[in-house]
Design an enzyme around this catalytic site. Sequence first.
Site, mmCIF file in Angstrom:
data_model
loop_
_atom_site.group_PDB
_atom_site.id
_atom_site.type_symbol
_atom_site.label_atom_id
_atom_site.label_comp_id
_atom_site.label_asym_id
_atom_site.label_seq_id
_atom_site.Cartn_x
_atom_site.Cartn_y
_atom_site.Cartn_z
ATOM 1 N N THR A 1 -47.124 31.036 80.287
ATOM 2 C CA THR A 1 -46.694 31.376 78.938
ATOM 3 C C THR A 1 -46.740 30.085 78.138
ATOM 4 O OG1 THR A 1 -44.850 32.263 77.615
ATOM 5 C CG2 THR A 1 -44.256 31.034 79.590
ATOM 6 N N THR A 2 -46.434 30.138 76.837
ATOM 7 C CA THR A 2 -46.500 28.921 76.026
ATOM 8 C C THR A 2 -45.423 27.961 76.517
ATOM 9 O OG1 THR A 2 -47.012 30.434 74.226
ATOM 10 C CG2 THR A 2 -46.691 28.142 73.639
ATOM 11 N N ARG B 1 -54.476 47.111 84.690
ATOM 12 C CA ARG B 1 -55.378 48.162 85.153
ATOM 13 C C ARG B 1 -56.628 48.290 84.283
ATOM 14 N NH1 ARG B 1 -53.097 52.092 88.754
ATOM 15 N NH2 ARG B 1 -52.124 50.754 90.295
ATOM 16 N N HIS C 1 -38.332 31.722 72.454
ATOM 17 C CA HIS C 1 -38.769 31.456 73.830
ATOM 18 C C HIS C 1 -37.579 31.431 74.784
ATOM 19 C CE1 HIS C 1 -41.377 30.428 77.105
ATOM 20 N NE2 HIS C 1 -42.379 30.658 76.291
ATOM 21 N N GLY C 2 -37.593 32.376 75.710
ATOM 22 C CA GLY C 2 -36.554 32.418 76.742
ATOM 23 C C GLY C 2 -35.220 32.968 76.263
ATOM 24 N N HIS D 1 -49.439 37.451 70.334
ATOM 25 C CA HIS D 1 -50.195 36.213 70.544
ATOM 26 C C HIS D 1 -51.597 36.601 70.987
ATOM 27 C CE1 HIS D 1 -50.243 32.022 72.743
ATOM 28 N NE2 HIS D 1 -51.286 32.201 71.941
ATOM 29 N N ASP E 1 -46.327 41.230 73.605
ATOM 30 C CA ASP E 1 -47.449 40.817 74.473
ATOM 31 C C ASP E 1 -47.364 41.420 75.871
ATOM 32 O OD1 ASP E 1 -48.251 39.212 72.391
ATOM 33 O OD2 ASP E 1 -47.595 37.331 73.309
ATOM 34 N N HIS E 2 -46.125 41.515 76.408
ATOM 35 C CA HIS E 2 -45.985 41.993 77.795
ATOM 36 C C HIS E 2 -46.449 43.438 77.953
ATOM 37 C CE1 HIS E 2 -44.340 38.380 79.150
ATOM 38 N NE2 HIS E 2 -43.104 38.725 79.437
ATOM 39 N N GLU F 1 -49.279 34.849 66.548
ATOM 40 C CA GLU F 1 -49.281 33.519 67.165
ATOM 41 C C GLU F 1 -50.713 33.185 67.539
ATOM 42 O OE1 GLU F 1 -46.777 33.788 70.539
ATOM 43 O OE2 GLU F 1 -44.960 34.067 69.382
ATOM 44 N N ARG G 1 -55.925 37.403 77.498
ATOM 45 C CA ARG G 1 -55.322 37.903 78.741
ATOM 46 C C ARG G 1 -54.408 39.105 78.502
ATOM 47 N NH1 ARG G 1 -51.185 33.079 80.400
ATOM 48 N NH2 ARG G 1 -53.089 31.864 80.271
ATOM 49 N N HIS G 2 -53.873 39.244 77.280
ATOM 50 C CA HIS G 2 -53.043 40.431 77.023
ATOM 51 C C HIS G 2 -53.458 41.122 75.717
ATOM 52 C CE1 HIS G 2 -50.777 37.283 75.007
ATOM 53 N NE2 HIS G 2 -50.178 36.857 76.105
ATOM 54 N N GLY H 1 -39.408 38.255 73.309
ATOM 55 C CA GLY H 1 -40.271 39.206 73.988
ATOM 56 C C GLY H 1 -39.780 39.599 75.365
ATOM 57 N N HIS H 2 -39.826 38.640 76.294
ATOM 58 C CA HIS H 2 -39.628 38.938 77.717
ATOM 59 C C HIS H 2 -38.345 39.723 77.994
ATOM 60 C CE1 HIS H 2 -40.332 38.186 82.012
ATOM 61 N NE2 HIS H 2 -39.024 38.106 82.077
ATOM 62 N N ARG I 1 -54.517 35.309 72.465
ATOM 63 C CA ARG I 1 -54.917 34.092 73.170
ATOM 64 C C ARG I 1 -56.435 34.010 73.247
ATOM 65 N NH1 ARG I 1 -50.399 31.842 76.454
ATOM 66 N NH2 ARG I 1 -51.998 30.456 77.235
ATOM 67 N N ASN J 1 -41.636 40.423 70.283
ATOM 68 C CA ASN J 1 -42.943 40.058 70.846
ATOM 69 C C ASN J 1 -43.348 41.111 71.887
ATOM 70 O OD1 ASN J 1 -44.840 38.932 72.738
ATOM 71 N ND2 ASN J 1 -44.537 36.973 71.726
ATOM 72 N N GLU K 1 -40.796 27.010 63.956
ATOM 73 C CA GLU K 1 -40.119 27.760 65.016
ATOM 74 C C GLU K 1 -39.755 26.773 66.117
ATOM 75 O OE1 GLU K 1 -41.887 31.424 66.413
ATOM 76 O OE2 GLU K 1 -40.918 31.227 68.369
#
Length: 243
Positions: A100-101, A18, A191-192, A43, A9-10, A70, A49-50, A213-214, A45, A7, A151
């Site tokens: 986040t979700t 910026r 997730h996580g 994702h 997204d980050h 997503e 936002r990203h 992702g993260h 959204r 993922n 998922e």
Amino acid sequence: MARLGVNIDHVATLRQARGGQEPDPVWAAALAELGGADGITIHLREDRRHIQDRDLRLLRQTVQVRLNLELAADSAIIDLATELRPEQVTLVPERREELTTEGGLDVVNQRQRITEAVNRCRHAGLEIALFLDPEPAQIEAALHLNVDAIELHTGRYANSHEGPPQRMELEALQVAAEAIVTAGVELHAGHGLNYRNVLPVARLDRMAELNIGHSIISRALFVGLERAVREMKNCIDDRTPRA
Ligand code: PXP
């Protein structure tokens, strides 16, 4: 071995900080592929936002592995998905105020809305996954819908303390996973998940796809994205010798 969907997204979150052009998630996807990613997950959204529409359009042209989009059960975003045809769509809940979700879909209470979204994606010939908490009632309700994959939300497992609390959360995932694969539906999770907690989830019987992702993007700051992805691939591979 489960597929690894990275993922990104980050990467877009950092760019949006910026409002410029860098870092570009399109570059990130290419590096993730070089590191061995089996899929790229984004994702789009409603609040953008990203990830932006431009990212989805370009990634659709450049990603050579599976593209997993997503999305919320939102008509305009489903329109985009049906136009651009990612290999997979994963329906997720969305709340504007969340970081986040934060939870899975509520199929029990929003059956009509989710069924309509599934039917639209199905009609367009898209592969469909639903993002769900490992709650028996939610899994049961989702198995009545015509979906390819579920998922499992691993957030509670990931946030629990090691030892008995984490084992309890893993058991909940195990029970849900069994119901899913017994029904002939593909099993995904995410997730996580990070380099330390991923293996027990990767080892769940017939785990087909992990979306992460993260932790990968965080490690990439220090070791580079290609290596961060390769290291995660090693972590989910049962055959890798462990220290
Ligand atoms: N799967 C789904 C459905 C998600 O919404 C997310 C977060 O965007 C992930 C997986 C990845 O979670 P994380 O960034 O914590 O690895």
